[in-house]
Each structure stands twice: as structure tokens, then as C-alpha cells.
Write a protein that holds these residues in place. Structure first.
Motif, PDB file in Angstrom:
ATOM      1  N   LYS A   9     -18.319  -1.461 -13.462  1.00 35.09           N
ATOM      2  CA  LYS A   9     -19.128  -1.890 -14.824  1.00 35.09           C
ATOM      3  C   LYS A   9     -20.584  -2.462 -14.699  1.00 35.09           C
ATOM      4  CE  LYS A   9     -18.351  -4.145 -19.364  1.00 35.09           C
ATOM      5  NZ  LYS A   9     -19.112  -3.107 -19.989  1.00 35.09           N
ATOM      6  N   SER A  10     -20.427  -3.668 -13.838  1.00 35.99           N
ATOM      7  CA  SER A  10     -21.597  -4.492 -13.264  1.00 35.99           C
ATOM      8  C   SER A  10     -21.321  -4.994 -12.140  1.00 35.99           C
ATOM      9  CB  SER A  10     -22.099  -5.232 -14.307  1.00 35.99           C
ATOM     10  OG  SER A  10     -21.014  -6.372 -14.467  1.00 35.99           O
ATOM     11  N   GLY A  11     -22.071  -5.128 -11.338  1.00 38.32           N
ATOM     12  CA  GLY A  11     -22.113  -5.874  -9.876  1.00 38.32           C
ATOM     13  C   GLY A  11     -22.860  -4.815  -8.953  1.00 38.32           C
ATOM     14  N   ARG A  12     -22.392  -5.172  -7.739  1.00 36.44           N
ATOM     15  CA  ARG A  12     -23.118  -4.725  -6.482  1.00 36.44           C
ATOM     16  C   ARG A  12     -23.078  -2.964  -6.432  1.00 36.44           C
ATOM     17  NH1 ARG A  12     -24.284  -8.653  -2.283  1.00 36.44           N
ATOM     18  NH2 ARG A  12     -22.925 -10.542  -2.912  1.00 36.44           N
ATOM     19  N   LEU A  13     -22.060  -2.499  -7.011  1.00 40.27           N
ATOM     20  CA  LEU A  13     -22.211  -1.146  -6.832  1.00 40.27           C
ATOM     21  C   LEU A  13     -22.546  -0.241  -8.068  1.00 40.27           C
ATOM     22  CD1 LEU A  13     -18.417  -0.719  -5.190  1.00 40.27           C
ATOM     23  CD2 LEU A  13     -20.484  -0.845  -4.015  1.00 40.27           C
ATOM     24  N   HIS A  14     -22.679  -0.895  -9.121  1.00 36.88           N
ATOM     25  CA  HIS A  14     -22.933  -0.411 -10.445  1.00 36.88           C
ATOM     26  C   HIS A  14     -24.152   0.658 -10.343  1.00 36.88           C
ATOM     27  CE1 HIS A  14     -23.232   0.661 -14.635  1.00 36.88           C
ATOM     28  NE2 HIS A  14     -24.586   0.298 -14.752  1.00 36.88           N
ATOM     29  N   PHE A  48     -16.560   2.464 -17.201  1.00 38.73           N
ATOM     30  CA  PHE A  48     -17.022   1.472 -16.619  1.00 38.73           C
ATOM     31  C   PHE A  48     -15.962   0.407 -16.606  1.00 38.73           C
ATOM     32  CE2 PHE A  48     -20.423   3.638 -19.091  1.00 38.73           C
ATOM     33  CZ  PHE A  48     -21.268   3.990 -17.700  1.00 38.73           C
ATOM     34  N   LEU A  49     -15.742   0.051 -15.470  1.00 41.47           N
ATOM     35  CA  LEU A  49     -14.566  -0.947 -14.932  1.00 41.47           C
ATOM     36  C   LEU A  49     -14.970  -1.802 -14.065  1.00 41.47           C
ATOM     37  CD1 LEU A  49     -11.705   1.809 -14.942  1.00 41.47           C
ATOM     38  CD2 LEU A  49     -12.024   0.282 -16.761  1.00 41.47           C
ATOM     39  N   ARG A  50     -13.933  -3.051 -14.071  1.00 40.60           N
ATOM     40  CA  ARG A  50     -13.950  -4.007 -12.631  1.00 40.60           C
ATOM     41  C   ARG A  50     -13.542  -3.080 -11.571  1.00 40.60           C
ATOM     42  NH1 ARG A  50     -12.349  -9.209 -12.931  1.00 40.60           N
ATOM     43  NH2 ARG A  50     -12.704  -9.178 -10.811  1.00 40.60           N
ATOM     44  N   ASP A  51     -14.324  -3.661 -10.462  1.00 40.45           N
ATOM     45  CA  ASP A  51     -14.131  -2.604  -9.285  1.00 40.45           C
ATOM     46  C   ASP A  51     -12.642  -2.834  -8.909  1.00 40.45           C
ATOM     47  OD1 ASP A  51     -14.244  -5.183  -8.180  1.00 40.45           O
ATOM     48  OD2 ASP A  51     -15.479  -4.421  -6.332  1.00 40.45           O
ATOM     49  N   ASP A  52     -12.007  -3.900  -8.964  1.00 39.38           N
ATOM     50  CA  ASP A  52     -10.515  -3.974  -8.615  1.00 39.38           C
ATOM     51  C   ASP A  52      -9.544  -3.173  -9.334  1.00 39.38           C
ATOM     52  OD1 ASP A  52     -10.888  -7.360  -7.369  1.00 39.38           O
ATOM     53  OD2 ASP A  52     -12.485  -6.486  -8.789  1.00 39.38           O
ATOM     54  N   VAL A  68     -15.631   3.326  -5.518  1.00 41.52           N
ATOM     55  CA  VAL A  68     -15.262   2.026  -5.074  1.00 41.52           C
ATOM     56  C   VAL A  68     -15.414   1.726  -3.650  1.00 41.52           C
ATOM     57  CG1 VAL A  68     -12.753   2.795  -4.995  1.00 41.52           C
ATOM     58  CG2 VAL A  68     -13.482   0.430  -5.617  1.00 41.52           C
ATOM     59  N   GLY A  69     -15.636   0.361  -3.374  1.00 44.33           N
ATOM     60  CA  GLY A  69     -15.915  -0.176  -1.977  1.00 44.33           C
ATOM     61  C   GLY A  69     -14.532   0.373  -1.082  1.00 44.33           C
ATOM     62  N   GLU A  70     -14.468   0.695   0.292  1.00 43.37           N
ATOM     63  CA  GLU A  70     -13.191   0.944   0.992  1.00 43.37           C
ATOM     64  C   GLU A  70     -12.396  -0.183   1.019  1.00 43.37           C
ATOM     65  OE1 GLU A  70     -15.957   2.343   4.333  1.00 43.37           O
ATOM     66  OE2 GLU A  70     -14.318   4.067   4.466  1.00 43.37           O
ATOM     67  N   ASN A  71     -13.088  -1.474   1.016  1.00 43.78           N
ATOM     68  CA  ASN A  71     -12.588  -2.654   1.287  1.00 43.78           C
ATOM     69  C   ASN A  71     -11.477  -2.896  -0.070  1.00 43.78           C
ATOM     70  OD1 ASN A  71     -15.046  -2.789  -0.153  1.00 43.78           O
ATOM     71  ND2 ASN A  71     -14.686  -5.026  -0.682  1.00 43.78           N
ATOM     72  N   VAL A  72     -11.724  -2.574  -1.103  1.00 46.28           N
ATOM     73  CA  VAL A  72     -11.042  -2.270  -2.302  1.00 46.28           C
ATOM     74  C   VAL A  72      -9.876  -1.550  -2.140  1.00 46.28           C
ATOM     75  CG1 VAL A  72     -10.809  -2.414  -4.778  1.00 46.28           C
ATOM     76  CG2 VAL A  72     -12.693  -3.589  -3.801  1.00 46.28           C
ATOM     77  N   VAL A  73     -10.217  -0.468  -1.687  1.00 46.11           N
ATOM     78  CA  VAL A  73      -9.134   0.564  -1.477  1.00 46.11           C
ATOM     79  C   VAL A  73      -8.001   0.194  -0.746  1.00 46.11           C
ATOM     80  CG1 VAL A  73      -8.810   2.975  -0.809  1.00 46.11           C
ATOM     81  CG2 VAL A  73     -10.977   2.446  -1.986  1.00 46.11           C
ATOM     82  N   PHE A  88     -23.517   4.031   0.358  1.00 48.78           N
ATOM     83  CA  PHE A  88     -24.210   2.870  -0.314  1.00 48.78           C
ATOM     84  C   PHE A  88     -23.101   1.758  -0.167  1.00 48.78           C
ATOM     85  CE2 PHE A  88     -22.316   3.152  -4.289  1.00 48.78           C
ATOM     86  CZ  PHE A  88     -22.259   4.562  -4.733  1.00 48.78           C
ATOM     87  N   GLY A  89     -23.554   0.624  -0.584  1.00 48.32           N
ATOM     88  CA  GLY A  89     -22.471  -0.461  -0.787  1.00 48.32           C
ATOM     89  C   GLY A  89     -21.930  -1.002   0.530  1.00 48.32           C
ATOM     90  N   LYS A  90     -22.779  -0.749   1.729  1.00 46.30           N
ATOM     91  CA  LYS A  90     -22.369  -1.024   2.782  1.00 46.30           C
ATOM     92  C   LYS A  90     -22.166  -2.505   3.536  1.00 46.30           C
ATOM     93  CE  LYS A  90     -23.911   3.288   5.129  1.00 46.30           C
ATOM     94  NZ  LYS A  90     -24.924   4.112   5.753  1.00 46.30           N
ATOM     95  N   CYS A  91     -20.959  -3.003   3.802  1.00 45.32           N
ATOM     96  CA  CYS A  91     -20.916  -4.477   4.216  1.00 45.32           C
ATOM     97  C   CYS A  91     -19.600  -4.182   4.993  1.00 45.32           C
ATOM     98  CB  CYS A  91     -20.353  -5.154   3.185  1.00 45.32           C
ATOM     99  SG  CYS A  91     -19.105  -4.484   1.914  1.00 45.32           S
ATOM    100  N   ARG A  92     -19.149  -5.682   5.573  1.00 40.00           N
ATOM    101  CA  ARG A  92     -18.183  -5.617   6.325  1.00 40.00           C
ATOM    102  C   ARG A  92     -17.329  -6.987   6.085  1.00 40.00           C
ATOM    103  NH1 ARG A  92     -22.747  -6.993   8.640  1.00 40.00           N
ATOM    104  NH2 ARG A  92     -23.145  -9.186   9.490  1.00 40.00           N
ATOM    105  N   VAL A 158     -19.459  -9.590   4.057  1.00 36.79           N
ATOM    106  CA  VAL A 158     -20.882 -10.135   4.574  1.00 36.79           C
ATOM    107  C   VAL A 158     -21.779  -8.975   4.482  1.00 36.79           C
ATOM    108  CG1 VAL A 158     -21.951 -11.035   6.609  1.00 36.79           C
ATOM    109  CG2 VAL A 158     -19.308 -11.578   6.107  1.00 36.79           C
ATOM    110  N   SER A 159     -22.764  -8.937   4.135  1.00 34.49           N
ATOM    111  CA  SER A 159     -23.897  -8.041   4.456  1.00 34.49           C
ATOM    112  C   SER A 159     -24.928  -8.740   5.362  1.00 34.49           C
ATOM    113  CB  SER A 159     -24.401  -7.130   3.308  1.00 34.49           C
ATOM    114  OG  SER A 159     -24.797  -8.116   2.270  1.00 34.49           O
ATOM    115  N   SER A 160     -25.685  -9.342   4.838  1.00 35.70           N
ATOM    116  CA  SER A 160     -26.756 -10.055   5.813  1.00 35.70           C
ATOM    117  C   SER A 160     -26.206 -11.333   6.429  1.00 35.70           C
ATOM    118  CB  SER A 160     -28.211 -10.487   4.843  1.00 35.70           C
ATOM    119  OG  SER A 160     -27.771 -11.408   4.106  1.00 35.70           O
TER     120      SER A 160
END
Ligand code: ATP
Ligand code: MG
Length: 284
Positions: A9-14, A48-52, A68-73, A88-92, A158-160
Motif C-alpha cells: 500500500k505504501s512503503g519501499r515497494l509501492h 493495496f496491502l501491508r507487505d507482511d 512482495v520482498g523475498e525476505n517476507v516470502v 527492484f527492492g534489492k536488499c539483504r 540493509v541496503s546502503s
């Protein structure tokens, strides 16, 4: 028949999720505070939802697919299929500890307290390394946990790395590389799958285009063979005569990964006036 897509809905992936749909030629109105929206030119309804919550909704077939982010999956471990990486939404997801401390291996964590919003993934990591540690699940601002004495280490996205740095922490061990993915319910009907296939075809065309550049250059005819041999192209490069005798214009497609390497070789081989142009869609 419409396919129901869940996005953040909103946030880094929206924004990137909306942009990808737009690049796929799908028009969606993005009203503020809207729960759902319909595409005007594609059989798609967007929630549009919370990613979790996205993995659960897709498992329960409230939505058919989700971004959705793989981390959440992988944290939620729901019965859903990961179909496509979206780029997109790349992080670790990484372990971090206080700056002064010395980390040589995961054994550092033995008996320690780890604060995280990803207890399942941290547990998996500890198990794989034969380590027992105390996991403190907290839902946000994980990076302040060591500073307030709640934990000896954290595990967070973490990204940067600047958030860690500002909180006096150092990243010591990435445990998962993540990016946004397309997930789907395990039991799509043939009609739903057909719409998904159409969407996937468009997504793949957009991704390929982003990873490739269109290159135009001028080459003296006596160097043409050498220059052409450097270019991969989709089939073989296009060669057109220039108005000036003895010269040709060469057109080809280069992938981002080999780009600089090949450009240098092209220059060395006598190519001139090299133009590099972004590609909007790539249908192959
Ligand atoms: P929501 O309100 O939807 O629950 P959130 O606060 O949980 O949002 P965001 O911070 O918007 O989530 O992050 C969404 C996703 O963006 C993460 O799960 C992750 O996949 C991705 N991401 C990419 N880079 C980062 C980063 N540096 N920090 C956190 N998440 C990141
Ligand atoms: Mg969330």
C-alpha cells in the motif's frame, strides 16, 4: 474474469510496483487511501496491502498473485509459488553487531541475544550453523536494540548500511539476498494462469529491455568485420551504408553486464560516434 494482484500500500515497494505495471502498459489509478483499484486496459484488479500480509492473502486466494520482498516470502513460509524476480527492492538481511566488536564467524552469536523482525529466518540461520542464541522479535527500529541494552546483535534489512552506521553498528554477516518477486497462489484456474502468463510476458519484456542497450556506431568499412565480431546482437548487427563513402552505420543490442567491456573494444577497433540508447520493451 480478472486476476487479483496484491501490492504494498505504501512503503519501499509501492512506487516500483506501480511503475512496473505502468511499464507493462497497465493503467491503474492510484487513489490515496484506496483499498483496491481496477486496471482500465487489462484484466487486473490491484489490492493495496501491508507487505507482511501479502503471502497470507495469496495463500488464501484472496489475491491470486502478489509483488512482495523475498525476505517476507521466506519469513512467512506460506504455501505460495515464487514465479519471477522483479529486479527492484534489492536488499539483504544481515547480522550486525556493535562497531568495536570483533566477529570472525557465526560462533560469535552463541548464547547471545539477537533482536530482529525476522525470527524464522534467523532461527534457520542459527540452526544451519549449530548455534543457540536468544531471538528477540521486535517489529520495528531493530537497529536501536543494542544501544538500549536489549540485544547483543541484530538481524535486519540493509541496503546502503547507513542506518547501521548511524547507530554504531557494523554489518558482519548477510544471511539472505532479497528483491521483490512475483508470487502466486498454488491453485490458479487455467483462465487465471492465462492472464498471469500475459502479465509475465510483459514483465519479462520490460526486464530484458532494462538490462540491454541499443548501440549505434560508425565504422570504416575496412574495420567492419572486426567490429561486427565484437557485437553479440539479437541475431546479427544491422549494417547500413553512410552517405560518406567507405563508412557504415552499425546497430546492435548490448547487455548491461558486457557493456563497458565491449564499448572499449569497439573504440579500440576504430568505431566512432558511438550512441547508446535505452530500450523501452524487448520482445524476443
Ligand atoms: P508495511 O507497512 O507494508 O508493512 P514495512 O515497513 O514492513 O511496510 P518497508 O520498509 O516499506 O516495509 O519495506 C518493504 C520491503 O522493501 C522490505 O520487506 C524489503 O523487501 C524491501 N527493502 C529494500 N531495501 C530495503 C531496506 N534498505 N530496508 C528495508 N527494506 C528494504
Ligand atoms: Mg511490513
Amino acid at each position: 474474469m480478472k486476476l487479483r494482484l496484491a501490492i504494498q500500500k505504501s512503503g519501499r515497494l509501492h512506487d516500483d510496483s506501480m511503475r512496473l505495471l505502468k511499464e507493462c502498459g497497465i493503467d491503474i489509478s492510484n487513489g490515496v487511501n484506496k483499498l483496491k483499484s481496477e486496471a482500465s486496459n487489462f484484466p487486473l484488479e490491484v489490492f493495496f496491502l501491508r507487505d507482511d500480509d501479502i503471502p497470507q492473502y495469496v495463500e488464501d486466494a484472496v489475491a491470486d498473485i502478489g509483488f512482495v520482498g523475498e525476505n517476507v516470502v521466506y519469513e512467512k513460509k506460506k504455501k505460495i509459488d515464487v514465479v519471477e524476480k522483479l529486479g527492484f527492492g534489492k536488499c539483504r538481511l544481515s547480522i550486525a553487531i556493535s562497531k568495536g566488536e570483533n566477529y570472525t564467524s557465526a560462533a560469535f552469536l552463541q548464547g547471545k541475544r539477537i533482536a530482529t523482525s525476522y525470527p524464522v529466518l534467523v532461527e534457520d540461520f542459527l540452526k544451519a550453523n549449530n548455534i543457540t542464541a536468544e531471538i528477540h522479535e521486535i517489529s520495528g527500529s531493530v537497529e536501536i536494540a543494542p544501544g538500549i541494552g536489549l540485544a547483543d546483535a541484530i538481524c535486519d534489512l540493509v541496503s546502503s548500511g547507513s542506518t547501521l552506521f548511524m547507530n554504531g553498528l557494523q554489518e558482519v554477516e548477510p544471511i539472505l539476498q532479497s528483491q521483490a518477486v512475483l508470487v502466486k497462489n498454488e491453485q490458479l484456474s487455467p483462465e487465471q494462469q492465462a492472464i498471469l502468463d500475459k502479465l509475465l510476458f510483459r514483465i519479462q519484456s520490460v526486464k530484458k529491455a532494462k538490462n540491454n542497450k541499443y548501440v549505434l556506431l560508425n565504422a570504416p568499412n575496412d574495420k567492419l568485420d572486426e567490429i561486427i565480431s565484437l557485437l553479440p546482437g539479437m541475431k546479427s548487427p544491422t549494417v547500413l551504408p553512410l552517405a560518406e563513402a567507405g563508412w557504415s552505420s552499425v546497430h546492435s543490442v548490448l547487455s548491461e553486464t558486457q557493456f563497458w567491456d565491449i564499448i572499449e573494444k569497439l573504440k579500440a577497433a576504430g568505431a566512432q560516434g558511438i550512441l547508446v540508447v535505452p530500450i523501452e520493451k524487448m520482445i524476443i
